[in-house]
Each structure stands twice: as structure tokens, then as C-alpha cells.
Design a protein around this motif. Structure first.
Motif, PDB file in Angstrom:
ATOM      1  N   LEU A 291      24.130 -22.670  -3.627  1.00 40.34           N
ATOM      2  CA  LEU A 291      23.438 -21.607  -2.895  1.00 40.34           C
ATOM      3  C   LEU A 291      21.995 -21.992  -2.616  1.00 40.34           C
ATOM      4  N   VAL A 292      21.330 -22.563  -3.602  1.00 38.50           N
ATOM      5  CA  VAL A 292      19.929 -22.956  -3.426  1.00 38.50           C
ATOM      6  C   VAL A 292      19.813 -24.049  -2.371  1.00 38.50           C
TER       7      VAL A 292
ATOM      8  N   VAL B  68       8.043 -22.897  -9.502  1.00 41.60           N
ATOM      9  CA  VAL B  68       8.048 -21.473  -9.185  1.00 41.60           C
ATOM     10  C   VAL B  68       7.905 -20.673 -10.480  1.00 41.60           C
ATOM     11  N   GLY B  69       6.766 -20.058 -10.648  1.00 43.32           N
ATOM     12  CA  GLY B  69       6.518 -19.242 -11.827  1.00 43.32           C
ATOM     13  C   GLY B  69       5.916 -17.907 -11.451  1.00 43.32           C
TER      14      GLY B  69
ATOM     15  N   VAL C  67      12.799 -19.440  -1.533  1.00 36.78           N
ATOM     16  CA  VAL C  67      14.200 -19.536  -1.941  1.00 36.78           C
ATOM     17  C   VAL C  67      14.547 -18.397  -2.895  1.00 36.78           C
ATOM     18  N   VAL C  68      13.725 -18.213  -3.918  1.00 34.12           N
ATOM     19  CA  VAL C  68      13.980 -17.159  -4.906  1.00 34.12           C
ATOM     20  C   VAL C  68      13.973 -15.786  -4.238  1.00 34.12           C
ATOM     21  N   THR C  69      13.005 -15.553  -3.370  1.00 28.09           N
ATOM     22  CA  THR C  69      12.909 -14.257  -2.686  1.00 28.09           C
ATOM     23  C   THR C  69      14.129 -14.002  -1.822  1.00 28.09           C
ATOM     24  N   THR C  70      14.572 -15.024  -1.096  1.00 28.57           N
ATOM     25  CA  THR C  70      15.748 -14.891  -0.238  1.00 28.57           C
ATOM     26  C   THR C  70      16.974 -14.499  -1.050  1.00 28.57           C
TER      27      THR C  70
END
Length: 409
Positions: A51-52, A266-267, A302-305
Motif C-alpha cells: 500500500l505504501v 516521519v515523526g 503517505v501517512v496522511t493519505t
């Protein structure tokens, strides 16, 4: 509590780096690296979550995205979703608007920013005056990060018990009860690094009562949410419980392990406060400008999506659960191999959920035996990354651990 430990960050870090370099130079065909930080799949290397990878490709070809600088405190939607992931959407802290988040350069960046806030905001009427209390052992870089922020009073509380190969809750409670009021207690919400040893919910309730009674300020580290129990909610339970009791706290989050975004850094630093929220947020903005100016964009996108899309969210949660289940399966298979090899040792502690890491309680001589004689690289305190064990090296690792232990009978 001791002011210094054999697990001091500078010593631990240099040992870890040396191990990685030694492993790279080792030409032995059966060498195994169990001292790495990343999740390693069955095929023996770190890979993207499908997915990522797909979302990264979509972002790379999205014509609507521009290469402009992000806001100083990060992408607003990212900080909102990261906050909800940690606290839950219905958290009283969110409902009462007493929380804010800052996108950081990895979890280390979140710890550093938190340390800077503690130092700059520490005053007579602050909730966080007093020493910093770290677990013994603790993650390698923590001591150095707090000292780099100018905090010299760093002490340790007892966590790991070598006799029982688990958490010594009584010692931990005793040390926290005798800590100065308004001390900052650094706690791993789940997946304690480097031992992997977990506290039960009853243990957490007991610790939370101590923190309320003695006015201690919790600073949570949540570096692998979901990868310990397989449940995002369960791994965040200690943080949510403390918030429900009205405690102020900081929480450093990482998305390296659970998204496989190791190189993206990403933190997120989550701040839950009762008062002076805007003042602390303003101070955080000033500090960020001196630390990294603004955070990197792609990984946070990516995390937000994923967190914004219900279908993506379900797929990601399934991937995280699968990783946690594989780590538990490795633990069970390793325990069974060790049990069949015999000896006076008990291995039940290694099948307790703890994410990537597990501590075997090996002494210095046994660790040296594994590294020098068997070419199996483990951390100096006998802890290892279980994800690096696979069907090809499982028997070899089990036999080598058995030999290391048997050599001193």
C-alpha cells in the motif's frame, strides 16, 4: 535510582554502530543480523508495504502537488490524524481542545523537541520541573538526546529484571514513588526498546495512580503502534488511559516501523496540556525553526493519505496486524526449538507480545560467543530483533543460543 547505568546512550550507540559495521564486513555464509532496527521480512530484507509503495507512486505523479515548503509545525491534516491515531477521535483532550501536535523529523526529532520544550518551559509553576527519568535499560539514543537539549539531570528507574526475564513492576513502582515531584518519566507505551518487555493494563493503571499521586509528568514513546499486539487501539491504551485521568503528557510517535518509512523520518510530537497551550505551541514553533526549520513532506503525505481514506486505513491495519502476528509466530517457533534442545531454562517470556524486540538476558560472554563464534549479531545486552529470524535461519539461531547458554553450565 542510579544517575548512570551500563546502558548509557553513548556507550550503547557506539556498540550498535560497531555491530552493524562488523556484520557488513563479515563474510561467513551463515551470519545473521539480529541487532538491526528495521522490520525484516521472511526473505531477509526490509521491504515496502504494498500500500505504501502504491501511494508513493501516486504522490510522485500527482500534478496538483507543488514542491513548496510545508508549515513550520507540519502538514495540519497529518498532525490531526496522528493525534487521533494516538488518542482516539473521541478523546477528551481533543474534544476539550487541550492538545496540539507537531510534525517532526522522526521519533528522535520528537523526543528532542519535547526535551527542548521541557527545558525552556520548566519553571516554578510548570507541570514538568524536575529530573528526567529513563528506564534501565532504555533506547540507545535517549540519554544523549536529552543531554543535547541541555538537560543534565537525567536519572534511571529500574525496569528489566534479569532474574525473571521480564519487567520488575515492584522496583519500577518503588523508584517512581520515591522520585521528586514533577519529574518527567519517559515511558514506552508499547514495544519497550530494547527489551520488548510489556506491562499489563493492570500494571499501567497502578503506574498511572503513582503518577497522579506524586505529580509526575509522563513522556510517552510510541515508536511502533500496532506492531506489539496487532491492535492500534491496544498499543495506545496506556496513553489514552493517562489522558482519561486528566494527566498532562507528551507523546513521541514514529511511523517508521508501522509504515515501513524508515528513510522518510516521519515523526510527531503530541502535547496534551491543561493550560498555556498556545504559549507552548508558540514556543514549539520557535524551537522548530532552530532545529530543522520545517519537516520533510513525502512520508507525511503517505501517512496522511492512508489515515484519511477508510479503505486504505483498513488495508494498512491488516498489514500491521500481519507483521505483529508473524513476529509472534517466530517467537513461538523459537521457543519450541529451544525447549526441544533441552536444558534448565524456561522460555515462556519470549512468547509475550513485544513487537520486534525480545531480550534473552544473555550475559556478556554469551553475547560474545554468538557474535565471534556463531556470527550471530545481537545487541550487547542480549536483546535481539525477532523479525530477522526466518525459516532458513531459525534452527541455526536456536542451536547457537542453546550452545551459548550451555557453554557456561
Amino acid at each position: 535510582m542510579s544517575a548512570r547505568s551500563v546502558f548509557d546512550g553513548a556507550v550503547f550507540m557506539s556498540s550498535e554502530m560497531k555491530l552493524q559495521e562488523d556484520f557488513k564486513r563479515d563474510s561467513h555464509p551463515d551470519k545473521v543480523n539480529l541487532a538491526g532496527r528495521e522490520y525484516v521480512g521472511e526473505h531477509g530484507h526490509t521491504t515496502w508495504l504494498p500500500l505504501v509503495r502504491k501511494i508513493k507512486q501516486q504522490i510522485a505523479t500527482d500534478p496538483t502537488l507543488t514542491p513548496e515548503y510545508p508549515p513550520i509545525l507540519g502538514i495540519p491534516e497529518f498532525t490531526r490524524r496522528a493525534t487521533e491515531l494516538a488518542l482516539g477521535k473521541d478523546s477528551p483532550a481533543i474534544v476539550e481542545s487541550r492538545v496540539f501536535g507537531v510534525q517532526t523529523v522522526g521519533c528522535t526529532g520528537a523526543v528532542r523537541l519535547g526535551a527542548e520544550l521541557l527545558r525552556s518551559c520548566c519553571c516554578s509553576n510548570s507541570s514538568w520541573s524536575g529530573p528526567i527519568l529513563l528506564s534501565s535499560p532504555c533506547d540507545d539514543s535517549l540519554l544523549g538526546t536529552f543531554k543535547a537539549a541541555g538537560i543534565e539531570d537525567v536519572q534511571h528507574y529500574r525496569y528489566w529484571d534479569a532474574e525473571s526475564n521480564g519487567v520488575c513492576v515492584e522496583n519500577m513502582v518503588h523508584d517512581l514513588e520515591n522520585a521528586p515531584e514533577r519529574s518527567v518519566v519517559v515511558l514506552f507505551a508499547s514495544g519497550h526498546s530494547p527489551t520488548g518487555a510489556e506491562l499489563s493494563q493492570e500494571d499501567w493503571k497502578r503506574l498511572a495512580e503513582v503518577m497522579v499521586t506524586h505529580q509526575l509528568f509522563p513522556f510517552f514513546l510510541m515508536s511502533a503502534q500496532g506492531l506489539c499486539s496487532g491492535s492500534l487501539k491496544q498499543d495506545a491504551w496506556p496513553v489514552r488511559h493517562c489522558v482519561s485521568l486528566g494527566l498532562e503528557l507528551l507523546c513521541a510517535q514514529s511511523f517508521s516501523h508501522n509504515f515501513g518509512l524508515y528513510g522518510e523520518r516521519v515523526g510527531h510530537l503530541l502535547c496534551v496540556l491543561k493550560q498555556n497551550l498556545l504559549a507552548v505551541q508558540s514556543q514549539a514553533e520557535k524551537l522548530v525553526q532552530t532545529l530543522w526549520s520545517c519537516p520533510p513532506m513525502e512520508g507525511a503525505r503517505v501517512v496522511t493519505t492512508v489515515l484519511n481514506n477508510p479503505a486504505h486505513l483498513v488495508e494498512w491495519q491488516e498489514s500491521v496486524k500481519a507483521i505483529a502476528e508473524r513476529c509472534m509466530l517466530i517467537r513461538e517457533r523459537l521457543r519450541e526449538r529451544l525447549r526441544l534442545l533441552g536444558g534448565p531454562w524456561h522460555w515462556d517470556h519470549i512468547i509475550k507480545p513485544g513487537g520486534l524486540y525480545c531480550c534473552f538476558g544473555l550475559n556478556t560472554q554469551q553475547v560474545e560467543f554468538l557474535v565471534q563464534k556463531k556470527h550471530i549479531y545481537v545487541l550487547p545486552n542480549g536483546c535481539l530483533n525477532v523479525s530477522a529470524i526466518n525459516s532458513r535461519n531459525l534452527d541455526y539461531v536456536a542451536e547457537s543460543i542453546h550452545q551459548a547458554l550451555s557453554s557456561q553450565l
